[in-house]
Design a protein around this motif. Structure first.
Motif, short mmCIF file in Angstrom:
data_model
loop_
_atom_site.label_atom_id
_atom_site.label_comp_id
_atom_site.label_asym_id
_atom_site.label_seq_id
_atom_site.Cartn_x
_atom_site.Cartn_y
_atom_site.Cartn_z
N GLU A 102 34.90 -39.76 12.91
CA GLU A 102 36.23 -39.58 13.49
C GLU A 102 37.08 -40.83 13.30
OE1 GLU A 102 35.98 -37.73 17.60
OE2 GLU A 102 33.92 -37.73 16.92
N PRO B 105 22.59 -16.43 33.65
CA PRO B 105 23.67 -15.89 32.81
C PRO B 105 23.67 -16.40 31.36
CG PRO B 105 24.53 -17.64 34.19
CD PRO B 105 23.05 -17.56 34.46
N TYR B 106 22.52 -16.66 30.81
CA TYR B 106 22.36 -16.94 29.38
C TYR B 106 23.14 -18.17 28.90
CZ TYR B 106 21.01 -12.11 30.10
OH TYR B 106 20.46 -10.99 30.60
N ILE B 107 22.73 -19.32 29.41
CA ILE B 107 23.45 -20.57 29.14
C ILE B 107 22.66 -21.46 28.19
CG2 ILE B 107 24.56 -22.56 30.21
CD1 ILE B 107 25.69 -19.98 31.23
N PRO B 108 23.20 -21.75 27.03
CA PRO B 108 22.53 -22.72 26.14
C PRO B 108 22.60 -24.12 26.77
CG PRO B 108 24.24 -21.50 24.96
CD PRO B 108 24.45 -21.25 26.43
N ALA B 109 21.71 -25.01 26.33
CA ALA B 109 21.81 -26.40 26.77
C ALA B 109 23.09 -26.99 26.22
CB ALA B 109 20.60 -27.21 26.28
N VAL B 110 23.37 -26.71 24.96
CA VAL B 110 24.59 -27.25 24.36
C VAL B 110 25.13 -26.28 23.32
CG1 VAL B 110 23.36 -28.58 22.56
CG2 VAL B 110 25.62 -29.31 23.29
N ASN B 111 26.43 -26.19 23.25
CA ASN B 111 27.05 -25.39 22.19
C ASN B 111 27.57 -26.26 21.06
OD1 ASN B 111 26.68 -22.71 22.97
ND2 ASN B 111 28.40 -22.79 24.41
N ARG B 112 28.01 -27.45 21.40
CA ARG B 112 28.56 -28.33 20.37
C ARG B 112 27.83 -29.65 20.31
NH1 ARG B 112 34.95 -27.70 20.36
NH2 ARG B 112 34.91 -28.63 22.43
N PRO B 113 26.73 -29.69 19.58
CA PRO B 113 25.98 -30.96 19.49
C PRO B 113 26.78 -32.04 18.78
CG PRO B 113 24.74 -29.10 18.57
CD PRO B 113 26.15 -28.65 18.74
N LEU C 61 16.00 -29.49 22.29
CA LEU C 61 16.72 -29.08 23.50
C LEU C 61 16.03 -27.85 24.07
CD1 LEU C 61 20.23 -29.38 21.87
CD2 LEU C 61 19.46 -30.79 23.78
N LEU D 243 25.61 -35.87 14.67
CA LEU D 243 24.50 -36.73 15.08
C LEU D 243 24.09 -37.61 13.91
CD1 LEU D 243 22.53 -33.86 16.86
CD2 LEU D 243 24.03 -35.52 17.93
N LEU E 63 16.49 -29.51 17.66
CA LEU E 63 17.02 -30.74 18.27
C LEU E 63 16.22 -31.18 19.49
CD1 LEU E 63 20.89 -30.13 18.05
CD2 LEU E 63 19.41 -31.34 16.45
N ARG F 218 34.98 -22.27 15.76
CA ARG F 218 34.26 -22.05 17.01
C ARG F 218 35.21 -21.83 18.19
NH1 ARG F 218 31.23 -23.08 21.70
NH2 ARG F 218 33.26 -23.60 22.56
#
Lengths: 541, 541
Positions: free
Chosen positions: B90, B217-225, B208, B228, B206, B495
């Protein structure tokens, strides 16, 4: 005659610092997080990041994989009631930790002065701006080389660089762990560090080869290491913690001096100030908010001897102050801890010689005056030697003495110092009288009595309130770097603005040096105060 | 009847990619560096950084400590004639490597499709935009759990997550090392990677915990890693190399599908396109440059059986195409590698059933017509079974057959597919005729003959040139991510723009599903082309 560095120096102290919390470099915040549901199934990490971003005022928050892996469990175990610790990066924040709310934690940082002889670590409460503890230890690299050149040489051996790096890091990490333990937390709760050292020490700590530092054209591997992480440095604090390494100007002007300028605040002052650091080298910075200039190093040989050896830390029984009673003709010595005297330290030596001069026992050439000294002056194998403390009063069983060569060395050192100061100020077209502040850096500097140093003609005859002793400016600068949000930028600005000048020991310098080898100087009009003190036969103390 | 995934699939191929070099994500440049001198004693690293910044157009260049340590030696050994490899971050570049000029190097990246069953790695020459090699292997996690749910369960055991992560990483790293070695370099010359997988595969790779992915309610640990480094991921390429991990939309819409959208280019197209990925789930994306919509997952049960099992890769001897000769009444099968047939694959099955329908041997209900089939249709323990290849012509020694349950399963699958497509387009108020492009993703998809699929009523009756088979879009998207400078931003935009809709298997869906369980459909007006092909008794092929 001078004391050795004690193996372990400890100092408690509460830096009087108060800052607005939201300008801090490392911060804690309490993000408001709603538990997920079927209608709000944002992922755990994204949910946290968004809440932390809101809490920190909208700036981007980044998180690395190691912490990412722990986030879902922490959030769920504590029902989304957490505290986040984040550090500022360029234009963003880096998440460092996630803690249960109300768990009672401290936000701690470590400021380190990486000295060639001594390393000092200060643990700082980043929220209260308060020093938790400070501890020093002999740089373990000393075992492999007493001075910088020997260590550079050792580093070029096979595995040498790594040996030096590990020796220092292991000791430093053990010290930080011990200090953290003393305060009831673990070292991975230390969320930031700043390191200030001279160019070679910085190289050795970072595992950068200093080989070319001492070889023409004297090129460091790096001047601006920038913001690193504890992990890459190998520092035993939280892996993701930012580590600010003070930049160097060049091989002979290191990050410790930039830290000194930061600590003095001269980069923001309207009037011109000078900062003098007397260590194994004489290093000088001069300037104000508009310009900065520095020089160091090349006059080294002239400073060898007295001042260099005096630049050591005090220990119990060491004479640090001397007064003379003109009425009784007595020298009164003050020792650290009030113990029977065992030696004399730099500040004590300066006091002693200036008192002997004012009492007429040393003349303006720096030679003992036999008639005035009387029986205290003896000839020891052809060397005039003055008894400072008789055997009956000393802590060693023998007398403590000052020899003519000791005084000669001090004369060379003080002359070199004055010559450097004259040369540097003249370079920018200033007289020393125009200096608004005269900062003395270094632990050694903090014990010197300015009156004594002026009497010897070591430093210019300025109103005494212009002299400010800053103590360990390297450590102080490193501490500020931890507490000020924009410290990294300010440090870079200082570095970029400094004009570094190599001191040229040419004929003109030598002429000035010769003129300064008198007490206080061949040109006595430069030291009007000394004449007044002389006629009073002392300072009246 | 369908083939198993071969343990090692290799494909050579030259992706036709050409881009301006200076837009690349990872770049090499030849900084012009002047050797230091007494009048120019900038430090080595700072000197290099400044030259690389000039060479890359002025943007900030960062370098980490590991590389910093090597820089002085490399610069001096090669007399400042070097090539620098840098990756875009970035607003800045990260220096990855420093090489002697003219050393003959490749700038290589690795694109990885992390599939539940199969993992495919593609080594790409980042300058030429050319595929160097591509290799696939069975995901070693299969040993611990065949499907996603079993693996999520396994991951919650003690050490399970790490076992799954290591199994995949070790195999992947070995594969990359082998491929690099084949091309005469080492894996640390791989300077970037992109990983596309479904949400669970991304989590497992990863490290995770995917525990909450399959629990309400079906929650991922992360959507936007995010971006890296190879080091933190544990990928065996250059430690500092950036690793772009495709983000997920949610638990049931993963990075592999975002990669698919990127590969299709539908996010930039003016006309509305649909992208259908038929793997172990049916996943659909719909949209254009103004909006994107996706749905996946909930219709899973209806798709179990036929299509799901057909979604496998081809192997030698597997029937992939079937033609019917109306004149002779013969079915002609084509096998991979021209070997005697040993089984049938998804695309072959669709071809086969559509031909049998056009030949009148299967009716519009999907049932065998005994009169038309004649002796080829036998009763095997009450199950009507059709002989596709007689024992005399097969490679197995026995006949290859198609049973009524096989066809029933295909009927359910194709009906589910058509119902999903109808439902999704209807949701946004479009008819399927308005779709400018119909992209079929997945290796399975690349073998399907659109005419056959239209005949069955699996996909809508569009002009055939609107169907575009994209092959492994996950791998293709990952490859583009390596080659396009602004891929990371584009991926994030995709996304963020996707509206994800959970497919509701309600009464209306079931009504549509029932209507679609005919060949091609109860409403034949939806498939005018099929009537024409029927009257021609085939496609005329």
């Amino acid at each position: 005659m001078c004391s050795k560095v004690p193996a372990h120096i400890e100092r408690k102290g509460n830096g009087p610092r108060s800052m607005e919390e939201d300008r801090r470099w490392v911060r804690a915040c309490r993000p408001e997080i709603r538990a997920p549901g079927l209608n709000d199934n944002t992922a755990d990490v994204d949910r946290l990041i968004r809440a932390v971003e809101r809490s920190l005022g909208g700036e981007v928050v980044r998180v690395d994989l190691t912490l990412m892996r722990r986030i879902p469990r922490i959030l769920r175990d504590h029902r989304y009631r957490v505290e986040a610790v984040a550090a500022r990066e360029e234009g963003a924040w880096r998440l460092l930790d996630l803690l249960p709310l109300g768990g009672g934690r401290s936000l701690v940082g470590a400021a380190v002065d990486v000295g060639t002889s001594t390393v000092v670590v200060r643990l700082v409460d980043l929220e209260a701006g308060r020093t938790l503890e400070e501890a020093g230890f002999v740089n373990p690299q000393s075992e492999f080389g007493e001075d910088i050149l020997t260590r550079i040489h050792f580093a070029s051996r096979d595995g040498g660089l790594d040996t030096l790096r590990r020796a220092l890091l292991d000791r430093l990490n053990a010290e930080i762990a011990r200090m953290a333990d003393d305060h009831g937390f673990t070292a991975d709760r230390v969320y930031g560090a700043s390191l200030a050292g001279n160019t070679t020490m910085t190289h050795l700590l970072l595992g950068l080869n200093p080989f070319w530092i001492c070889r023409e054209p004297y090129i460091p591997a790096v001047n601006r290491p920038g913001l690193l992480t504890a992990f890459e440095v190998g520092l035993g604090i939280r892996e993701q913690a930012p580590v600010l390494v003070f930049p160097n100007v060049g091989s002979y002007f290191g990050g410790d001096l930039i830290a000194g300028i930061l600590a003095s605040g001269m980069d923001r002052s309207e009037s011109t100030a000078i900062l003098v650091d007397v260590g194994t080298n004489a290093e000088v910075a001069l300037g104000n908010r508009d310009w900065l200039m520095a020089c160091a190093g090349a006059a080294g040989p002239a400073l060898e001897g007295g001042v260099a050896q005096m630049g050591m830390m005090a220990a119990p029984g060491v004479i640090d102050r001397v007064t003379y009673r003109p009425d009784s003709g007595r020298l009164e010595v003050h020792t650290i801890g009030g113990r029977p005297p065992v030696g004399i330290c730099g500040s004590g030596l300066i006091d002693l010689v200036s008192r002997l001069f004012l009492a007429g026992m040393i003349d303006m050439r720096g030679k003992f005056v036999p008639d005035a000294c009387g029986s205290r002056l003896r000839d020891e194998e052809g060397v005039p030697t003055f008894e400072v403390v008789p055997a009956s009063e000393s802590g060693t069983g023998g007398p403590l003495t000052l020899s003519q060569p000791d005084v000669d060395a001090l004369m060379r050192s003080k002359a070199a110092m004055y010559t450097i100061l004259t040369t540097v100020t003249a370079m920018v077209g200033l007289s020393m009288q125009e200096l608004g502040r005269f900062f003395v850096a270094g632990t050694f500097g903090s014990y010197i009595d300015p009156k004594s140093a002026v009497t010897l003609g070591m430093i210019p005859d300025l109103p005494l309130d212009r002299f400010v002793s800053l103590g360990n400016t390297s450590l102080e600068g490193a501490t500020r770097a931890l507490l000020e949000a924009d410290a990294a930028e300010r440090i870079d600005r200082i570095r970029d603005r400094i004009t570094y000048i190599e001191l040229n020991v040419n004929q003109e310098f030598m002429n000035l040096f010769s003129a300064a080898r008198f007490i206080p100087h061949t040109d006595r009009s430069l030291f009007p105060s000394v004449a007044a003190w002389e006629s009073a036969q002392g300072f009246g103390d």
